[in-house]
Write a protein that holds these residues in place. Structure first.
Motif, PDB file in Angstrom:
ATOM      1  N   VAL A  23       3.631  -9.401  -1.792  1.00 29.43           N
ATOM      2  CA  VAL A  23       3.770  -8.102  -0.961  1.00 29.43           C
ATOM      3  C   VAL A  23       4.636  -7.030  -1.916  1.00 29.43           C
ATOM      4  CG1 VAL A  23       4.534  -6.856   0.954  1.00 29.43           C
ATOM      5  CG2 VAL A  23       3.581  -9.061   1.277  1.00 29.43           C
ATOM      6  N   ALA A  24       5.672  -7.719  -2.633  1.00 30.59           N
ATOM      7  CA  ALA A  24       6.373  -6.657  -3.489  1.00 30.59           C
ATOM      8  C   ALA A  24       5.432  -6.230  -4.450  1.00 30.59           C
ATOM      9  CB  ALA A  24       7.564  -7.352  -4.040  1.00 30.59           C
ATOM     10  N   GLN A  25       4.717  -6.961  -5.075  1.00 33.06           N
ATOM     11  CA  GLN A  25       3.673  -6.617  -6.021  1.00 33.06           C
ATOM     12  C   GLN A  25       2.562  -5.467  -5.606  1.00 33.06           C
ATOM     13  OE1 GLN A  25       4.137  -7.329  -9.553  1.00 33.06           O
ATOM     14  NE2 GLN A  25       6.036  -8.361  -8.321  1.00 33.06           N
ATOM     15  N   VAL A  30       1.405   0.642  -4.826  1.00 33.66           N
ATOM     16  CA  VAL A  30       1.389   1.893  -3.898  1.00 33.66           C
ATOM     17  C   VAL A  30       2.559   3.096  -4.355  1.00 33.66           C
ATOM     18  CG1 VAL A  30       1.856   2.719  -1.593  1.00 33.66           C
ATOM     19  CG2 VAL A  30       0.600   0.496  -1.730  1.00 33.66           C
ATOM     20  N   ARG A  31       3.577   2.499  -4.673  1.00 30.55           N
ATOM     21  CA  ARG A  31       4.731   3.565  -5.135  1.00 30.55           C
ATOM     22  C   ARG A  31       4.254   4.104  -6.526  1.00 30.55           C
ATOM     23  NH1 ARG A  31      10.162   0.161  -3.533  1.00 30.55           N
ATOM     24  NH2 ARG A  31       9.953   0.429  -1.400  1.00 30.55           N
ATOM     25  N   ALA A  32       3.626   3.490  -7.229  1.00 33.72           N
ATOM     26  CA  ALA A  32       3.245   4.059  -8.586  1.00 33.72           C
ATOM     27  C   ALA A  32       2.060   5.075  -8.553  1.00 33.72           C
ATOM     28  CB  ALA A  32       2.892   2.823  -9.584  1.00 33.72           C
ATOM     29  N   MET A  42       5.724  -4.442   8.540  1.00 33.44           N
ATOM     30  CA  MET A  42       4.373  -4.814   8.895  1.00 33.44           C
ATOM     31  C   MET A  42       3.239  -4.515   8.125  1.00 33.44           C
ATOM     32  SD  MET A  42       4.527  -7.049  12.491  1.00 33.44           S
ATOM     33  CE  MET A  42       2.761  -7.406  12.189  1.00 33.44           C
ATOM     34  N   PHE A  43       3.500  -3.244   7.877  1.00 36.97           N
ATOM     35  CA  PHE A  43       2.371  -2.492   7.105  1.00 36.97           C
ATOM     36  C   PHE A  43       2.805  -1.374   6.297  1.00 36.97           C
ATOM     37  CE2 PHE A  43       0.034  -3.631  11.134  1.00 36.97           C
ATOM     38  CZ  PHE A  43      -1.226  -3.921  10.740  1.00 36.97           C
ATOM     39  N   THR A  44       1.799  -1.089   5.345  1.00 35.40           N
ATOM     40  CA  THR A  44       2.190   0.079   4.477  1.00 35.40           C
ATOM     41  C   THR A  44       1.362   1.278   4.604  1.00 35.40           C
ATOM     42  OG1 THR A  44       3.154  -1.148   2.645  1.00 35.40           O
ATOM     43  CG2 THR A  44       2.317   0.910   2.300  1.00 35.40           C
ATOM     44  N   GLU A  45       1.562   2.386   4.974  1.00 29.17           N
ATOM     45  CA  GLU A  45       0.966   3.748   5.220  1.00 29.17           C
ATOM     46  C   GLU A  45       0.797   4.472   3.982  1.00 29.17           C
ATOM     47  OE1 GLU A  45       2.193   4.026  10.057  1.00 29.17           O
ATOM     48  OE2 GLU A  45       3.111   5.253   8.048  1.00 29.17           O
ATOM     49  N   ILE A  46      -0.463   4.821   3.713  1.00 33.84           N
ATOM     50  CA  ILE A  46      -0.788   5.662   2.506  1.00 33.84           C
ATOM     51  C   ILE A  46      -1.577   6.989   2.754  1.00 33.84           C
ATOM     52  CG2 ILE A  46      -2.565   4.199   1.778  1.00 33.84           C
ATOM     53  CD1 ILE A  46      -1.617   4.837  -1.245  1.00 33.84           C
ATOM     54  N   GLU A  47      -1.379   8.136   2.306  1.00 28.64           N
ATOM     55  CA  GLU A  47      -2.078   9.362   2.584  1.00 28.64           C
ATOM     56  C   GLU A  47      -2.796   9.889   1.524  1.00 28.64           C
ATOM     57  OE1 GLU A  47      -1.409  13.291   5.462  1.00 28.64           O
ATOM     58  OE2 GLU A  47       0.362  12.298   4.491  1.00 28.64           O
ATOM     59  N   VAL A  56      -6.100   2.630  -4.046  1.00 30.97           N
ATOM     60  CA  VAL A  56      -4.976   2.039  -3.983  1.00 30.97           C
ATOM     61  C   VAL A  56      -5.020   0.695  -3.515  1.00 30.97           C
ATOM     62  CG1 VAL A  56      -2.495   2.430  -3.404  1.00 30.97           C
ATOM     63  CG2 VAL A  56      -3.772   4.305  -4.711  1.00 30.97           C
ATOM     64  N   VAL A  57      -5.441   0.700  -2.257  1.00 28.86           N
ATOM     65  CA  VAL A  57      -5.556  -0.489  -1.415  1.00 28.86           C
ATOM     66  C   VAL A  57      -6.350  -1.609  -2.487  1.00 28.86           C
ATOM     67  CG1 VAL A  57      -6.578  -1.485   0.521  1.00 28.86           C
ATOM     68  CG2 VAL A  57      -5.787   0.833   0.731  1.00 28.86           C
ATOM     69  N   LYS A  58      -7.384  -1.323  -2.982  1.00 34.52           N
ATOM     70  CA  LYS A  58      -8.062  -2.275  -3.817  1.00 34.52           C
ATOM     71  C   LYS A  58      -6.939  -2.959  -4.849  1.00 34.52           C
ATOM     72  CE  LYS A  58     -11.720  -3.144  -6.633  1.00 34.52           C
ATOM     73  NZ  LYS A  58     -13.038  -2.715  -7.587  1.00 34.52           N
ATOM     74  N   ALA A  59      -6.192  -1.941  -5.686  1.00 34.03           N
ATOM     75  CA  ALA A  59      -5.513  -2.458  -6.625  1.00 34.03           C
ATOM     76  C   ALA A  59      -4.162  -3.134  -5.934  1.00 34.03           C
ATOM     77  CB  ALA A  59      -4.870  -1.254  -7.405  1.00 34.03           C
ATOM     78  N   ALA A  60      -3.868  -2.840  -4.930  1.00 32.11           N
ATOM     79  CA  ALA A  60      -2.843  -3.559  -4.044  1.00 32.11           C
ATOM     80  C   ALA A  60      -3.094  -4.895  -3.777  1.00 32.11           C
ATOM     81  CB  ALA A  60      -2.129  -2.617  -2.962  1.00 32.11           C
ATOM     82  N   THR A  61      -4.374  -5.149  -3.301  1.00 27.18           N
ATOM     83  CA  THR A  61      -4.941  -6.258  -2.920  1.00 27.18           C
ATOM     84  C   THR A  61      -5.140  -7.369  -4.278  1.00 27.18           C
ATOM     85  OG1 THR A  61      -6.346  -5.313  -1.105  1.00 27.18           O
ATOM     86  CG2 THR A  61      -7.099  -7.398  -1.916  1.00 27.18           C
ATOM     87  N   GLU A  62      -5.702  -6.652  -5.449  1.00 31.66           N
ATOM     88  CA  GLU A  62      -5.764  -7.357  -6.436  1.00 31.66           C
ATOM     89  C   GLU A  62      -4.207  -7.897  -6.967  1.00 31.66           C
ATOM     90  OE1 GLU A  62      -8.108  -4.440  -9.047  1.00 31.66           O
ATOM     91  OE2 GLU A  62      -9.712  -5.166  -8.048  1.00 31.66           O
TER      92      GLU A  62
END
Length: 110
Positions: A23-25, A30-32, A42-47, A56-62
């Motif tokens: 999850v840290a990765q 997301v932060r980058a 439990m969740f990360t929100e991004i706007e 970003v969601v795809k890259a975070a999943t990868e």
């Protein structure tokens, strides 16, 4: 739009079941991104705009994939064209409503 997502590996082989390293990765991705975001237990929100948020969601999943044999991804989206700053705006309106000042005008008395 605001997207709330949770991504975690399974089949990690860890005895304690923890996924914090993976999850840290995802959170680093997301932060980058530079997009407005918030991470809770439990969740990360991004706007942002549709394409940039899902990129970003795809890259975070990868980023999580190397940590297990499969990945679970949960997504919830609030799609409201023409609005920005809603990551904080929604919470500010909620707090005003809780305090009894929802901004609605009272009907004139007769």
């Amino acid at each position: 739009m605001i997207v709330a997502f949770s991504v975690a590996p399974s089949g990690t082989g860890r005895a304690d079941g923890s996924v914090h390293d993976a999850v840290a990765q995802a959170v680093k991705v997301v932060r980058a991104s530079g997009l407005p975001h918030r991470t809770s237990a439990m969740f990360t929100e991004i706007e942002g705009e549709w394409d940039e948020v899902f990129e970003v969601v795809k890259a975070a999943t990868e980023a999580v994939q190397p940590y297990g044999s499969r990945v679970s991804l949960v997504i919830k989206a609030d799609i409201r064209p023409g609005y920005e700053g809603e990551l904080d705006g929604k919470l500010e309106r909620l707090e005003r409503a809780i305090d009894g000042d929802d901004g609605a005008q009272e009907a004139p008395s007769s």
